[in-house]
Design an enzyme around this catalytic site. Structure first.
Site, short mmCIF file in Angstrom:
data_model
loop_
_atom_site.label_atom_id
_atom_site.label_comp_id
_atom_site.label_asym_id
_atom_site.label_seq_id
_atom_site.Cartn_x
_atom_site.Cartn_y
_atom_site.Cartn_z
N CYS A 179 82.40 67.09 35.07
CA CYS A 179 82.27 66.92 36.73
C CYS A 179 82.12 65.67 37.05
CB CYS A 179 80.88 67.36 36.90
SG CYS A 179 80.36 69.56 36.92
N GLY A 199 76.53 76.49 40.26
CA GLY A 199 75.53 76.37 39.39
C GLY A 199 74.84 75.17 40.39
N THR A 200 75.57 74.59 41.28
CA THR A 200 75.18 72.94 41.25
C THR A 200 74.15 73.73 42.90
OG1 THR A 200 76.64 71.96 41.12
CG2 THR A 200 75.14 70.82 42.82
N ASN A 237 76.67 70.29 28.37
CA ASN A 237 78.50 70.95 28.77
C ASN A 237 78.92 69.47 28.22
OD1 ASN A 237 76.26 69.30 30.60
ND2 ASN A 237 78.36 68.51 31.66
N1 PLP Z 1 75.01 73.31 34.88
C1 PLP Z 1 75.88 72.19 33.96
C2 PLP Z 1 75.49 72.56 32.91
C3 PLP Z 1 77.51 72.65 34.41
O1 PLP Z 1 78.26 72.10 33.48
C4 PLP Z 1 78.17 72.70 35.84
C5 PLP Z 1 79.42 71.74 36.22
O2 PLP Z 1 79.91 71.51 35.26
C6 PLP Z 1 77.60 73.03 36.61
C7 PLP Z 1 75.68 73.23 36.30
C8 PLP Z 1 77.43 73.11 38.18
O3 PLP Z 1 78.36 73.73 38.45
P1 PLP Z 1 79.14 75.00 39.40
O4 PLP Z 1 80.26 73.87 39.29
O5 PLP Z 1 79.01 76.25 39.05
O6 PLP Z 1 78.65 74.02 40.53
#
Ligand code: PLP
Length: 387
Positions: free
Chosen positions: A326, A71-72, A152
């Site tokens: 995170c 996601g990042t 989140n």
């Molecule tokens: N966006 C949201 C809303 C998230 O909750 C997270 C991870 O906690 C991310 C992006 C990041 O995703 P990734 O862990 O796959 O990099």
């Protein structure tokens, strides 16, 4: 050893058995998906099958799915001034976004603006519209806007369709971080109006380290990819693909889609029972008046600090989170709760419980017992859970 109770699905969801099986099978494929020989074609087939599956989960065309490392990266890739041929010189993001959106992607800090949220954590669409009108009146270019589908920490669902209408009327584009929504409740990219969405495999029972950026229309071009080189992903993201991870993502997408309705109802019932139990004590649930994800509850009790609660709960066998997943490990006041106007004193006690398909009723009961003991210990001036 205490039996563990995992209640932190928004941080990461346990791997679905279907995803594990697909990954193990893919690990036995030797080919590089870019190679033209039979082995290469077999690896390519796994990727394209997964692309179809992931696309189907959100109603997108497979060719509009770009696989990323998560996601990042997908957020970073979306938030670029060079998205589309006309360059953006302004990025507007809601004040409750994940850190990977708040970081602003490729935009310099002075070009990033925050959109406020209401006390319930819902994006203030009036404020968004007023700001877009103001930009128009000043003859400034329309911005790229990023609003998450659901938060989140609180689970609060954002009015994406209405936001898309406002952004499009002003000539802008809308990116939606749908990481916490996709696989949990139905999300259709066309119905949402979003121009681009981010999703992540590990939030829906796929592996960590895989995600996707998905376009609504192939007319939107990734003119300046983050990773350039071998031209993989139709030039949008270079580098040999994570074949096993992508195959696991595809299998998780199918499993999520098949089970979503039944799982969603059961999960919502458990979450609501949790909150009914919490209401028996002096506990505040955040965002409770807004529409929320069925699996998430963020709450706090006056006087109980999150790190104390987390340590005690962990020792008692419970994996939960404080505020943002995170940033767990470093307990800082939640920017989400701050944006909702929650005082630091209360938000510093916020505990997030997030559940999923394999969570059991008894686990919720055990958590409630532990929480009540924690509160009882607090009122006696003790810090620990009773043995
Ligand atoms: N966006 C949201 C809303 C998230 O909750 C997270 C991870 O906690 C991310 C992006 C990041 O995703 P990734 O862990 O796959 O990099």
């Amino acid at each position: 050893m205490t039996e563990r109770i995992y209640l932190d699905w928004n941080a990461t969801a346990p791997l679905r058995p279907e995803a594990r099986a697909a990954m193990i099978a893919a690990l036995d494929e030797v080919g590089n998906p870019s190679s033209v020989h039979r082995e290469g074609r077999a690896a390519r087939h796994l990727i394209e099958k997964a692309r179809e599956r992931v696309a189907a989960l959100v109603g997108a065309e497979p060719r509009n799915v770009v696989f990323t490392s998560g996601g990042t990266e997908a957020n970073m890739m979306a938030l670029t001034p060079a998205l589309e041929t006309n360059r953006f010189d302004r990025l507007m993001v809601s004040s409750v976004e994940h850190a990977s959106v708040r970081a602003g992607g490729g935009f310099p800090t002075h070009q990033v603006e925050a959109i406020p949220v209401t006390a319930d954590g819902v994006v203030d669409l009036g404020a968004l519209e007023r700001r877009l009108n103001e930009l128009q009146r000043q003859g400034l270019r329309p911005p790229l806007v990023s609003i998450m589908a659901a938060n989140n920490e609180t689970g609060v669902i954002q009015p994406i369709k209405a936001a898309a209408a406002i952004v499009h009327a002003a000539g802008g584009l809308l990116h939606v971080d749908a990481v916490q929504v996709v696989g949990r409740i139905p999300f259709d990219i066309n119905g949402s109006g979003a121009d681009l969405i981010t999703i992540s495999a590990h939030k829906l029972g796929g592996p960590q380290g895989v995600g996707a950026l998905i376009r609504r229309s192939a007319a939107l071009h990734f003119v300046e990819p983050l990773l350039r080189g071998g031209g993989q992903e139709r030039g949008a993201r270079a580098g040999t693909e994570n074949v096993a991870g992508i195959a696991g993502f595809g299998a998780a997408a199918v499993s999520a889609m098949v089970n979503m309705t039944a799982d969603g109802e059961r999960i919502r019932a458990m979450r609501d029972r949790l909150e009914a139990g919490l209401a028996n004590g002096p506990t505040v649930v955040f965002g409770q008046n807004a529409e929320r994800l069925p699996n998430t509850s963020l709450f706090a009790a006056h006087g109980l600090r999150a790190e104390i609660a987390l340590i005690n709960l962990d020792l008692g066998g419970f994996a939960v989170s404080s505020g943002s997943a995170c940033s767990s490990g470093k307990v800082t006041a939640s920017h989400v709760l701050a944006a909702m106007g929650v005082p630091d004193k209360l938000s510093s006690g916020a505990i997030r419980l997030s559940i999923g398909p394999s969570t059991g009723e008894s686990e919720i009961n055990l958590f409630l017992e532990a929480w009540m003991k924690l509160l009882a210990g607090l009122s006696k001036g003790k810090r620990g859970l009773a043995a």
